[in-house]
Motif scaffolding. Structure first.
Motif, PDB file in Angstrom:
ATOM      1  N   PRO A   1       0.663   3.953  -6.072  1.00 35.70           N
ATOM      2  CA  PRO A   1       1.328   5.223  -5.821  1.00 35.70           C
ATOM      3  C   PRO A   1       1.731   5.331  -4.363  1.00 35.70           C
TER       4      PRO A   1
ATOM      5  N   SER B   1      -8.279  10.194   0.358  1.00 30.53           N
ATOM      6  CA  SER B   1      -7.506  10.183  -0.887  1.00 30.53           C
ATOM      7  C   SER B   1      -7.992  11.228  -1.888  1.00 30.53           C
TER       8      SER B   1
ATOM      9  N   HIS C   1      -5.889   7.052  -9.180  1.00 27.58           N
ATOM     10  CA  HIS C   1      -4.879   6.971  -8.120  1.00 27.58           C
ATOM     11  C   HIS C   1      -5.319   6.041  -6.997  1.00 27.58           C
TER      12      HIS C   1
ATOM     13  N   TRP D   1      -2.609  11.262  -4.418  1.00 27.92           N
ATOM     14  CA  TRP D   1      -2.771  11.720  -5.795  1.00 27.92           C
ATOM     15  C   TRP D   1      -1.503  12.451  -6.237  1.00 27.92           C
ATOM     16  N   SER D   2      -1.041  12.175  -7.461  1.00 33.17           N
ATOM     17  CA  SER D   2       0.213  12.772  -7.928  1.00 33.17           C
ATOM     18  C   SER D   2       0.088  13.320  -9.349  1.00 33.17           C
ATOM     19  N   GLU D   3      -1.085  13.884  -9.680  1.00 36.83           N
ATOM     20  CA  GLU D   3      -1.332  14.370 -11.038  1.00 36.83           C
ATOM     21  C   GLU D   3      -1.361  15.888 -11.133  1.00 36.83           C
TER      22      GLU D   3
END
Length: 275
Positions: free
Chosen positions: A16, A169, A138, A229-231
């Motif tokens: 990511p 992160s 991630h 993180w991209s959730e």
């Protein structure tokens, strides 16, 4: 520091796109690892100890130095609450810094395990969450030692960078998880409490590890990138199954990464202080 740690709830009887390591958006600016200098308790009776100085001329100063050093080497509970607004430098013994870091990291791992188990117990029955989250963390593409033996053979600088990158992160996902749980009707109060505690302690742990790194590797200035993180869209989705899968993935990955962080910090502690 004592004030912050006493409020953490530690039991008496938390590829990511990448971003550079730096102050994370939810990290507090005030230091939580500052201590006042160790204060020696006054002698109960000056006269009772005066004979020592009379017996051995010039030995009082030496005696005070010895006692001071003993106090410096003694446990972690002899510190006054803050260095904040105190004149001079507060230099905490390295062993005390490591003891606090390992305690917080171990407690965060325990909380992450309990939170994951509690979520699985409440929402995982009859749902095949596991197959949906395998290799989907991630942080999955971070290069980390495969096992404890490999970590033991990893250089100090690399372990410090891994711990700091992992902690960075998790700043955003933990913040979003707590926010979502706070505003979601029917959210488990136990899971929310653990998530909030881990979020708070992770900030303290990051600050402490960075302080230790500067102490043992003062020339280390390399900023490592960390996974972003991209959730968020899945975590806040209206679809209950999508949202629960996102929480399951988060808690599963947090449990895994908390174990790594705790292991790496314990390995570093044993390299720089007696185990």
């Amino acid at each position: 520091m004592v004030a912050r740690f006493s409020s953490l709830g530690i039991p008496h009887h938390r590829f990511p796109p990448f971003s550079p390591v730096g102050p994370s958006p939810h990290q507090q600016q005030s230091s939580s690892w500052d201590f006042s200098p160790i204060l020696m308790a006054p002698a109960s009776s000056h006269r009772g100890h005066q004979w020592i100085c009379d017996l051995v001329r010039g030995s009082c100063l030496l005696l005070l130095l010895v006692v001071s050093n003993l106090l410096l080497c003694q446990g972690v509970e002899d510190y006054a609450p803050y260095c904040k607004n105190q004149p001079g430098n507060c230099r905490i013994p390295l062993q005390s810094l490591f003891e606090r870091a390992t305690l917080v990291a171990s407690n965060n791992y325990r909380l992450a395990r309990e939170m994951f188990n509690e979520f699985n117990k409440q929402y995982g029955e009859g749902k095949n969450f596991t197959s949906k989250v395998i290799n989907s963390c991630h942080t999955e593409f971070m290069t980390t030692p495969n096992n404890k033996e490999a970590a033991a053979n990893t250089e100090d600088e690399a372990l410090f960078r891994l711990v700091i990158s992992l902690l960075h992160s998790w700043d955003e996902p933990l913040h979003q998880a707590v926010t979502e749980l706070l505003h979601r009707n029917g959210a488990s109060p136990d899971i929310l409490a653990r998530a909030k505690e881990i979020e708070d302690k992770a900030k303290v742990l990051l600050e402490g590890v960075e302080m230790i790194q500067k102490r043992v590797h003062p020339g280390e200035k390399k900023n490592e990138p960390y996974p972003v993180w991209s959730e968020k869209s899945s975590l806040t989705a209206d679809d209950e199954d999508v949202r629960q899968t996102a929480f399951y993935r988060m808690f599963h990955c947090l449990h895994r990464d908390s174990s790594k962080i705790s292991t790496y910090i314990n390995l570093l502690k044993c390299r720089f202080t007696p185990c």
